[in-house]
Design a protein around this motif. Structure first.
Motif, mmCIF file in Angstrom:
data_model
loop_
_atom_site.group_PDB
_atom_site.id
_atom_site.type_symbol
_atom_site.label_atom_id
_atom_site.label_comp_id
_atom_site.label_asym_id
_atom_site.label_seq_id
_atom_site.Cartn_x
_atom_site.Cartn_y
_atom_site.Cartn_z
ATOM 1 N N ALA A 91 -10.767 46.283 40.787
ATOM 2 C CA ALA A 91 -10.159 46.537 42.092
ATOM 3 C C ALA A 91 -11.140 46.205 43.205
ATOM 4 O O ALA A 91 -12.335 46.499 43.101
ATOM 5 N N TRP A 92 -10.617 45.628 44.282
ATOM 6 C CA TRP A 92 -11.423 45.235 45.440
ATOM 7 C C TRP A 92 -10.787 45.787 46.700
ATOM 8 O O TRP A 92 -9.576 45.667 46.906
ATOM 9 N N GLY A 93 -11.580 46.372 47.556
ATOM 10 C CA GLY A 93 -11.080 46.824 48.841
ATOM 11 C C GLY A 93 -10.814 45.647 49.758
ATOM 12 O O GLY A 93 -11.619 44.712 49.834
ATOM 13 N N LEU A 106 -7.124 47.057 46.905
ATOM 14 C CA LEU A 106 -6.970 48.379 47.508
ATOM 15 C C LEU A 106 -6.858 48.200 49.021
ATOM 16 O O LEU A 106 -7.863 47.981 49.708
ATOM 17 N N ALA A 107 -5.653 48.278 49.518
ATOM 18 C CA ALA A 107 -5.399 48.001 50.934
ATOM 19 C C ALA A 107 -6.123 49.012 51.820
ATOM 20 O O ALA A 107 -6.018 50.223 51.620
ATOM 21 N N GLY A 108 -6.895 48.486 52.777
ATOM 22 C CA GLY A 108 -7.557 49.334 53.747
ATOM 23 C C GLY A 108 -8.819 50.006 53.263
ATOM 24 O O GLY A 108 -9.382 50.835 53.987
ATOM 25 N N SER A 109 -9.301 49.675 52.071
ATOM 26 C CA SER A 109 -10.514 50.295 51.534
ATOM 27 C C SER A 109 -11.714 49.374 51.710
ATOM 28 O O SER A 109 -11.585 48.147 51.754
ATOM 29 N N GLY A 110 -12.886 50.000 51.779
ATOM 30 C CA GLY A 110 -14.127 49.261 51.882
ATOM 31 C C GLY A 110 -14.809 49.122 50.536
ATOM 32 O O GLY A 110 -14.174 49.208 49.481
ATOM 33 N N HIS A 111 -16.132 48.952 50.571
ATOM 34 C CA HIS A 111 -16.880 48.712 49.339
ATOM 35 C C HIS A 111 -16.946 49.950 48.456
ATOM 36 O O HIS A 111 -17.044 49.837 47.231
ATOM 37 N N VAL A 112 -16.930 51.132 49.057
ATOM 38 C CA VAL A 112 -16.957 52.394 48.307
ATOM 39 C C VAL A 112 -15.606 53.065 48.531
ATOM 40 O O VAL A 112 -15.447 53.864 49.459
ATOM 41 N N GLY A 116 -5.595 56.470 45.580
ATOM 42 C CA GLY A 116 -5.458 55.159 44.950
ATOM 43 C C GLY A 116 -6.444 54.951 43.825
ATOM 44 O O GLY A 116 -6.091 54.427 42.748
ATOM 45 N N VAL A 117 -7.700 55.361 44.031
ATOM 46 C CA VAL A 117 -8.723 55.213 42.989
ATOM 47 C C VAL A 117 -8.380 56.088 41.786
ATOM 48 O O VAL A 117 -8.439 55.646 40.637
#
Length: 283
Positions: free
Chosen positions: A223-225, A251-257, A265-266
């Motif tokens: 998964a990638w933000g 992952l819509a709207g997520s950053g690296h962490v 979602g995670v």
């Protein structure tokens, strides 16, 4: 033998030279953090997982409660994978589900290569980068860590200002203000103080994932933000090319962490991977 302590419903201790804690009940899930972080990076997610899984949260060498103890030798992804595998052995975990973020994601994938994971959720894993992209990552990590160390005496006051939290944490979190001032302070201090950053970064920067051969790709979720400002460029595309049978998610709207950006979602990805039956096939 692991050194174990009971703290109510939580077990903490050291095994394989790594500090860890266990909580929850059910099929085991091992959670691995990224460079400069520690096991508390998973805190936003754990309450969503403990009703379904026993969690093993580990601190990587030179992070959190784990000593560096590397004897001056290389401490890259493969050596770190050795350390985590030793933890699995000492805790009698044959092939748990493993979730990892960034550096932890690469370790999780390498454990899958060794047949030590019945499933993997890799969140923004390193190792799919180009030479230019990894140079940017190293410069960004060194720069932000240097700034955190320089401002260390002022951090307790600075993190009370939302604009400071947004500026200093925005490289890693798409929604840095979801972290409280105290959480931001703890995260920044962990990053600034972790001796593992200086020990691991010179070696992890040379890590490339390589081939997906020998891995049960159907047991892998990557998964990638969509707002990851650290692992930029074509890294998600390369991961898809190298692991075509894996599940690839944005992952819509997520950053690296993404654990604090999108805990639901995670957690959903980990729970879904835990319900999947390993195919037993390798590609």
């Amino acid at each position: 033998m692991p050194n174990i302590f009971q703290e109510g419903a939580m077990t903490t201790g050291h095994a394989g030279q790594l500090a860890f804690e266990r909580r929850g009940e059910g099929p085991p899930v091992v959670l691995l953090h990224g460079i400069g972080h520690d096991r508390h990076g998973w805190d936003p997610v754990t309450d969503r997982l403990t009703p379904h899984h026993e969690l093993v949260l580990a601190d990587l060498p030179g992070h959190g409660g784990s000593p560096l103890s590397h004897g001056g030798g290389p401490l890259g992804v493969i050596e770190l994978t050795d350390r985590v595998e030793r933890l699995l052995d000492e805790l009698h975990l044959d092939s748990p589900l493993i979730a990892g973020n960034s550096l932890g994601g690469a370790i999780a994938l390498e454990l899958a290569r060794r047949g030590r994971a019945r499933g993997v959720v890799a969140l923004a894993p390193i190792g799919f980068w180009s030479r230019l992209e990894v140079a940017y990552v190293v410069a960004a990590l060194r720069g932000s860590r240097g700034l955190a160390r320089l401002l260390a005496p002022l951090l307790p006051a600075l993190v009370r200002r939302s604009v400071v939290r947004a500026t200093m944490m925005g490289l890693y979190f798409a929604h840095p203000l979801r972290l409280s001032a105290d959480e931001t302070l703890r995260t920044m201090r962990a990053f600034a103080d972790a001796p593992g950053v200086r020990a691991i970064l010179p070696y992890s920067r040379h890590y490339l994932f390589g081939s997906g051969r020998g891995i049960d790709q159907e047991a892998i979720t990557i998964a990638w933000g969509t707002r990851d400002l650290l692992l930029i460029g074509g890294q998600a595309r390369r991961a898809r090319r190298l692991l075509p049978a894996a599940r690839h998610v944005r992952l819509a709207g997520s950053g690296h962490v993404p654990m604090s950006d999108d805990p639901a979602g995670v957690a959903g990805l980990i729970l879904a991977q835990g319900r999947r039956k390993p195919s037993g096939r390798s590609s």
